[in-house]
Write an enzyme that holds these catalytic residues in place. Structure first.
Site, PDB file in Angstrom:
ATOM      1  CB  CYS A 121      20.142 -10.586  -1.377  1.00  0.00           C
ATOM      2  SG  CYS A 121      19.388  -9.142  -0.382  1.00  0.00           S
ATOM      3  CG  HIS A 261      18.131 -13.985  -1.308  1.00  0.00           C
ATOM      4  ND1 HIS A 261      18.547 -13.650   0.004  1.00  0.00           N
ATOM      5  CD2 HIS A 261      17.444 -12.900  -1.674  1.00  0.00           C
ATOM      6  CE1 HIS A 261      17.950 -12.796   0.329  1.00  0.00           C
ATOM      7  NE2 HIS A 261      17.368 -11.865  -0.441  1.00  0.00           N
ATOM      8  CG  ASN A 292      15.803 -10.645   2.425  1.00  0.00           C
ATOM      9  OD1 ASN A 292      17.081 -10.825   2.646  1.00  0.00           O
ATOM     10  ND2 ASN A 292      15.288 -10.041   1.114  1.00  0.00           N
TER      11      ASN A 292
HETATM   12  N1  COA Z   1       0.460  -4.783   3.863  1.00  0.00           N
HETATM   13  C1  COA Z   1      -0.810  -4.692   3.365  1.00  0.00           C
HETATM   14  N2  COA Z   1      -1.028  -4.285   2.219  1.00  0.00           N
HETATM   15  C2  COA Z   1       0.186  -3.826   1.377  1.00  0.00           C
HETATM   16  C3  COA Z   1       1.353  -3.686   1.861  1.00  0.00           C
HETATM   17  C4  COA Z   1       1.585  -4.050   2.926  1.00  0.00           C
HETATM   18  N3  COA Z   1       2.946  -4.135   3.836  1.00  0.00           N
HETATM   19  N4  COA Z   1       2.224  -3.500   0.919  1.00  0.00           N
HETATM   20  C5  COA Z   1       1.493  -3.106  -0.146  1.00  0.00           C
HETATM   21  N5  COA Z   1       0.254  -3.664   0.013  1.00  0.00           N
HETATM   22  C6  COA Z   1      -1.053  -3.397  -0.864  1.00  0.00           C
HETATM   23  C7  COA Z   1      -0.845  -2.548  -2.171  1.00  0.00           C
HETATM   24  O1  COA Z   1      -1.066  -1.323  -1.622  1.00  0.00           O
HETATM   25  C8  COA Z   1      -1.697  -3.325  -2.876  1.00  0.00           C
HETATM   26  O2  COA Z   1      -3.124  -3.083  -2.883  1.00  0.00           O
HETATM   27  P1  COA Z   1      -4.137  -2.551  -4.020  1.00  0.00           P
HETATM   28  O3  COA Z   1      -4.016  -3.976  -5.009  1.00  0.00           O
HETATM   29  O4  COA Z   1      -5.357  -2.413  -3.417  1.00  0.00           O
HETATM   30  O5  COA Z   1      -3.249  -1.629  -4.988  1.00  0.00           O
HETATM   31  C9  COA Z   1      -1.529  -4.468  -2.861  1.00  0.00           C
HETATM   32  O6  COA Z   1      -0.930  -4.976  -1.414  1.00  0.00           O
HETATM   33  C10 COA Z   1      -0.243  -5.144  -3.659  1.00  0.00           C
HETATM   34  O7  COA Z   1       0.650  -4.407  -3.663  1.00  0.00           O
HETATM   35  P2  COA Z   1       2.224  -4.810  -4.534  1.00  0.00           P
HETATM   36  O8  COA Z   1       3.336  -3.842  -4.191  1.00  0.00           O
HETATM   37  O9  COA Z   1       1.782  -5.506  -5.722  1.00  0.00           O
HETATM   38  O10 COA Z   1       2.517  -6.149  -3.359  1.00  0.00           O
HETATM   39  P3  COA Z   1       3.274  -7.507  -3.960  1.00  0.00           P
HETATM   40  O11 COA Z   1       2.412  -8.715  -4.219  1.00  0.00           O
HETATM   41  O12 COA Z   1       4.315  -7.126  -4.941  1.00  0.00           O
HETATM   42  O13 COA Z   1       4.119  -7.759  -2.525  1.00  0.00           O
HETATM   43  C11 COA Z   1       6.497  -7.431  -1.771  1.00  0.00           C
HETATM   44  C12 COA Z   1       5.094  -6.818  -1.990  1.00  0.00           C
HETATM   45  C13 COA Z   1       7.406  -6.555  -1.335  1.00  0.00           C
HETATM   46  C14 COA Z   1       6.052  -8.680  -1.069  1.00  0.00           C
HETATM   47  C15 COA Z   1       6.758  -8.241  -3.111  1.00  0.00           C
HETATM   48  O14 COA Z   1       6.757  -7.292  -4.091  1.00  0.00           O
HETATM   49  C16 COA Z   1       8.249  -8.764  -2.959  1.00  0.00           C
HETATM   50  O15 COA Z   1       8.550  -9.575  -2.161  1.00  0.00           O
HETATM   51  N6  COA Z   1       9.210  -8.124  -3.966  1.00  0.00           N
HETATM   52  C17 COA Z   1      10.500  -8.731  -4.096  1.00  0.00           C
HETATM   53  C18 COA Z   1      11.538  -8.711  -2.989  1.00  0.00           C
HETATM   54  C19 COA Z   1      12.764  -9.171  -3.159  1.00  0.00           C
HETATM   55  O16 COA Z   1      12.860 -10.086  -3.867  1.00  0.00           O
HETATM   56  N7  COA Z   1      13.670  -8.457  -2.592  1.00  0.00           N
HETATM   57  C20 COA Z   1      14.774  -8.921  -2.962  1.00  0.00           C
HETATM   58  C21 COA Z   1      16.035  -7.982  -2.588  1.00  0.00           C
HETATM   59  S1  COA Z   1      16.782  -8.672  -1.355  1.00  0.00           S
END
Ligand code: COA
Length: 336
Positions: A121, A261, A292
């Protein structure tokens, strides 16, 4: 002993024109939640994504590249045969050789240098830095930089951690000489010790056996440790953004646009806060409709902000790309 003659290029460089292409098919959150246990509300609030575009079979990385390049060249007033080099940043051109850039060169009718880069990215900002240095060094007068992805091909629609995130598209810019500074110093780097936070499930030449012993393995697909990447982006990328402003000798108050980004709206919010960005400075938020798009994200957002009048032509914009590697790059540019 004879002395090698060196070449000197332009004193300054700028982005001369930008063009983008987004595929026609809209994939809504309602469609995504037929594949994974999630909800429209969760996806919107946790990531900022309402929908994304996925390419049809005809909307290949080559076609999307050529479309965006055509627009960028027209905007710059440059023809394909004037290009000294083409740099394509992508992780979703599935041939190790020939490079996608060579296929683009063929379609544009240029014999300039052509090669692909893989910088996730951050790829677009890496390409801009390379292109600007080439023009300054005299190795090319005009350089086309394309960021293009078909991440739908790399998306496991049953993986809850990534199925909702990625979109397809292409964005391109032409970089050339300028009378005044138009591209600031790049602040870039790699944190290879975090290589395993964004990976593909297996190598192209290493198709593993399915658990049931059949050869029905799909992929490879992208996998991400979302939380780890989120934390890294929110904290380290704020520092990198501040550094890019300092290197360019400007402050957040001098900016006319911020184009980070589009990985997560909450990451963007944090960067805006740490930068102390004045409220009136427009911020790219294309994640809502495009998801993204990896290397295509920043030029797509740039084109859109210029087209809808959110950002002014000639204004100063801070760009920052970050992702798989983990790699990052940021620079201040004058908008075309
Ligand atoms: N739908 C619903 N719930 C979901 C889920 C989904 N797709 N994915 C995870 N969850 C749940 C988890 O099970 C967790 O539940 P719990 O609290 O009961 O255990 C909760 O949501 C939080 O999970 P988590 O993994 O901590 O989510 P998050 O807030 O970190 O969000 C992303 C996930 C991927 C959106 C976030 O981590 C993110 O944007 N990461 C960076 C991405 C990035 O920068 N990429 C760059 C590379 S190009």
């Amino acid at each position: 002993m004879a002395v090698i003659r060196e070449k000197q290029g332009a004193a300054h460089t700028r982005i001369m024109g930008v063009g983008g292409y987004v595929p026609s098919r809209v994939v809504t959150n309602d469609e995504v939640i037929t594949w994974i246990d999630s909800s429209d509300e969760w996806i919107r609030t946790r990531s900022g994504i309402a929908e994304r575009r996925w390419g049809t079979p005809e909307e290949t990385v080559l076609e999307m590249s050529v479309q965006s390049a055509g627009k960028a060249l027209a905007a710059a007033g440059i023809s394909g045969d004037q290009l000294g080099a083409i740099i394509v940043s992508t992780v979703s051109h599935f041939h190790q050789t020939p490079a996608l850039a060579c296929l683009v060169a063929d379609r544009l009718g240029t014999n300039g240098a052509a090669y692909d880069i893989s910088a996730g990215c951050a790829g677009f900002c890496y390409g801009v830095a390379q292109a600007s240095d080439m023009v300054k060094a005299g190795s090319a007068e005009y350089v086309l930089v394309i960021g293009v992805e078909r991440l739908s091909d790399l998306t496991d629609i049953h993986d809850r951690g990534t199925a909702f995130i990625f979109g397809d598209g292409a964005g391109a810019v032409v970089i050339g000489p300028s009378d005044t500074p138009g591209i600031g110093p790049v602040v870039w780097g790699a944190e290879g010790d975090k290589y395993d936070t964004i990976t593909q499930t297996f190598a192209w030449n290493d198709k593993p056996e399915a658990e049931d012993g059949s050869d029905e393995v799909r992929g490879p697909f992208l996998r991400m440790e979302g939380q780890a990447v989120f934390r890294w982006a929110s904290y380290q990328m704020a520092e990198v953004s501040l550094k890019a402003l300092a290197e360019a000798g400007i402050t957040a108050g001098d900016l006319d646009a911020f184009i980070p980004h589009q990985a997560n709206n909450r990451i963007t919010d944090r960067l805006v806060k740490v930068l102390g960005l004045p409220e009136e400075v427009p911020v790219a938020r294309t994640i809502a409709e495009y998801g993204n798009n990896s290397a295509a994200t920043i030029p797509l957002a740039m084109e859109r902000m210029l087209a809808d009048g959110t950002a002014p032509s000639g204004g100063l914009a801070l760009l920052i790309g970050f992702g798989a590697g983990l790699v990052y790059a940021a620079q201040v540019v004058a908008l075309p």
